[in-house]
Design a protein around this motif. Structure first.
Motif: not given
Ligand code: NAD
Length: 286
Positions: A131, A133-134, A136, A207, A217, A233, A256, A259-260, A263
């Protein structure tokens, strides 16, 4: 606790915020700890971020949280940023320290704290994380700041890949002791090889989350050695397919949800200067 002329204010800014659990969780904590504060959610579009920060100053708000779409924009208006916020360029927490607004980001801190609560210390460890995104990025930066020895990042060659390249450069510059590399997640041979030499495997992609809840994955479950810690997460569902597969293989698994919670716990500590009553909050809301 009744609202008086001395009651202090905290708040969440972003949009939408109506679904947020933060007001309930923080107000419940204030009540338990007998703290004369209230926490409200304010629906703020990104173009009103500066106005909202000015309101924090005008009302001398004790602090608060920031959610999308204001997380990046708000960093521009802080007087100071934590190392993680500076590297990432975003904040989810605002701390009012004697009138000075300090921006921090607690997603990564929450992840690391959740590991610790589950008996896993990131210091000196090698992590493979999927990952960019935010969530990761916050984890990668905090893991490096907290002493991870090596971080191998895997992502699809989508728009987030470039973001990951920037994260790698930032970590190399800011935390030179941490070895960090980026790979294509479709190179499964490399993915499995990196997992084989890692202590911790983390999924921070979409995923596993609904509607991808039947997906993982990690297709070859033989990579799940008993001494590998497998973390996700994603918290909806509570146990993703990857977590269930790893659990069946005998790995230590950490989902996850923690973590929620943590934070928020870390944010509370930053703006209130004391620990949230975690066990009571957990029992009521998690
Ligand atoms: P984001 O949109 O910023 O990032 C999405 C990520 O998923 C990217 O790395 C993207 O490349 C990848 N991705 C998307 N489609 C894909 C696919 N088909 N195959 C492989 N990779 C794929 O999202 P985010 O805000 O980083 O959130 C990601 C996950 O983390 C979500 O499920 C969200 O609920 C969870 N999250 C959990 C917490 C927590 O406190 N536990 C906090 C934030 C986000």
């Amino acid at each position: 606790m009744e609202i008086s002329g001395r009651t202090g204010l905290l708040g969440l800014i972003g949009s939408p915020v109506g679904h947020s659990g933060s007001p309930a969780m923080y107000n419940y904590s204030f009540e338990i700890l007998d703290l004369d504060y209230k926490y409200l959610a304010f629906d703020i579009p990104v173009e009103k971020t500066e106005d909202a920060v000015n309101a924090f100053r005008t009302f001398n708000m004790k602090g608060g949280n920031v959610t999308m779409p204001c997380k990046g924009e708000v960093a521009k208006y802080m007087d100071e940023l934590s190392p993680a916020s500076r590297i990432i360029g975003a904040c989810n927490t605002i701390i009012n320290k004697d009138g000075k607004l300090i921006g921090d980001i607690t997603d990564g801190k929450g992840y690391v704290r959740n590991l610790k609560e589950n008996g896993v210390d990131i210091n000196g460890k090698k992590m493979t994380i999927m990952g960019a995104g935010g969530a990761a990025t916050a984890i990668q930066v905090q893991a490096a700041l907290d002493g991870a020895r090596e971080i191998s990042i895997f992502n699809k060659k989508d728009a987030f890949f470039e973001k990951a390249q920037k994260t790698v450069e930032s970590i190399k510059k800011e935390v030179p002791d941490c070895v960090v590399n980026l790979f294509d997640i479709d190179d499964t041979e490399k993915l499995y090889a990196e997992i084989a030499t890692s202590d911790i495997l983390t999924n921070a992609t979409l995923i596993g989350m609904k509607p991808h809840d039947n997906e993982t994955n990690i297709k070859d479950t033989s990579v799940f050695r008993k001494d590998l810690v497998v973390t996700d997460v994603v918290y909806n569902p509570i146990k993703t397919k990857m977590i269930l597969d790893a659990e069946e293989a005998g790995c230590k698994v950490i989902g996850g949800k923690g973590m929620l919670l943590y934070q928020g716990v870390e944010a509370f500590k930053l703006f209130m200067g004391c620990e949230m009553p975690v066990e009571k909050v957990k029992a009521k809301y998690y």
